[in-house]
Scaffold this active site. Structure first.
Site, short mmCIF file in Angstrom:
data_model
loop_
_atom_site.label_atom_id
_atom_site.label_comp_id
_atom_site.label_asym_id
_atom_site.label_seq_id
_atom_site.Cartn_x
_atom_site.Cartn_y
_atom_site.Cartn_z
CB SER A 119 4.47 -2.16 -1.19
OG SER A 119 3.40 -1.36 -0.78
N1 SAH Z 1 3.66 2.93 -1.27
C1 SAH Z 1 3.99 2.99 0.12
C2 SAH Z 1 2.95 2.24 0.92
C3 SAH Z 1 2.80 2.75 2.28
S1 SAH Z 1 1.54 1.98 3.22
C4 SAH Z 1 5.37 2.36 0.35
O1 SAH Z 1 5.66 1.38 -0.33
O2 SAH Z 1 6.11 2.84 1.20
C5 SAH Z 1 0.15 3.01 2.90
C6 SAH Z 1 0.27 4.47 3.30
O3 SAH Z 1 -1.02 5.05 3.15
C7 SAH Z 1 0.66 4.70 4.77
O4 SAH Z 1 1.78 5.53 4.82
C8 SAH Z 1 -0.57 5.41 5.36
O5 SAH Z 1 -0.26 6.37 6.35
C9 SAH Z 1 -1.17 6.05 4.13
N2 SAH Z 1 -2.59 6.41 4.25
C10 SAH Z 1 -3.57 5.76 4.91
N3 SAH Z 1 -4.74 6.42 4.76
C11 SAH Z 1 -4.49 7.52 3.99
C12 SAH Z 1 -5.28 8.57 3.45
N4 SAH Z 1 -6.59 8.66 3.68
N5 SAH Z 1 -4.68 9.51 2.71
C13 SAH Z 1 -3.34 9.45 2.44
N6 SAH Z 1 -2.54 8.47 2.89
C14 SAH Z 1 -3.11 7.50 3.66
#
Ligand code: SAH
Length: 227
Positions: free
Chosen positions: A65
């Site tokens: 993000s």
């Molecule tokens: N806070 C993180 C955001 C990553 S994007 C950062 O700044 O790096 C969102 C993440 O949610 C992705 O890695 C994706 O794989 C994960 N995601 C999507 N669906 C999910 C679920 N049902 N359970 C756990 N993680 C999930």
């Protein structure tokens, strides 16, 4: 490769220009973002952009993000050092590390094993031991570890999952999450007092979809979510 002094300079500029000037005030949040090495959470090909004002790709169609969103979500969660936190969507692990810095213990759930492994290694290398990363469907929360003082979801859900509300502490537990389908969502803050829940709309935003039982289905196209 930039030196650690150069990274520290870029980080302090990020904190001033992208966070403080846009209204982030919480000194603990600003302090955490000033010390944590965001570039260590960014893949090699994007390292030079680590401190820029935007999300960056981390592989598997996912993103780290934008710094402002990390700061905004963290500030609005008003974390206390004794809090037990659940994060859903570990991704790069950068937000997770910020939570580890500010709270007592962090449970984080990631759906993609490669991202969970990388994030765990990076946060461990920084010396944090107060976390537990789970691989699985975080849309169902982590009922065995509930209740949580705070829950943060860093991927978009189509609607508010009741299972997550039920895992909040009854004594002022708070949940922050983006709700809505592509192309844009609304960041909301839910507060629980006993069995009463109040909702506050905070900000328009764009996140990748949460894929799972109480999220979107796996055919959802992530690229349509993030600009
Ligand atoms: N806070 C993180 C955001 C990553 S994007 C950062 O700044 O790096 C969102 C993440 O949610 C992705 O890695 C994706 O794989 C994960 N995601 C999507 N669906 C999910 C679920 N049902 N359970 C756990 N993680 C999930």
């Amino acid at each position: 490769m930039a030196s650690s002094r150069e990274h520290a300079r870029l980080r302090s500029r990020m904190v001033d220009e992208q966070l403080r000037k846009r209204g982030i005030q919480d000194r603990r949040v600003l302090g955490a973002m000033n010390v944590l090495p965001r570039h260590q959470f960014v893949p090699d090909e994007h390292k030079p952009q680590s401190y820029e004002d935007r999300p960056l790709p981390i592989g598997d169609g996912q993103t780290i993000s934008q710094p402002y969103i990390v700061a905004f979500m963290t500030e609005n969660l008003r974390l206390k050092p004794h809090h037990k936190v659940l994060e859903i969507g570990t991704g790069s692990g950068y937000q997770t590390a910020i939570l580890c810095h500010l709270a007592d213990y962090v449970y984080s759930v990631e759906r993609i094993p490669r991202l969970a492994d990388l994030a765990g290694a990076r946060i461990g290398d920084l010396g944090y031991r107060n976390l537990d990363i789970h691989v699985g469907d975080g849309s169902q929360g982590l009922p065995d570890q509930a209740p949580f003082d705070r829950i943060m979801v860093t991927a978009a859900v189509p609607r508010l999952p009741n299972v997550l509300c039920a895992q909040l502490s009854q004594f002022g537990g708070q949940l922050i999450l983006p709700i809505g389908a592509a192309p844009a969502q609304e960041l909301k803050l839910i507060t629980r007092t006993a069995d009463r829940f109040t909702t506050r709309n905070l900000l328009g935003c764009r996140f990748v979809p949460l894929i799972g039982r109480y999220g979107f289905d796996s055919k959802t196209d992530s690229t349509s979510f993030v600009s």
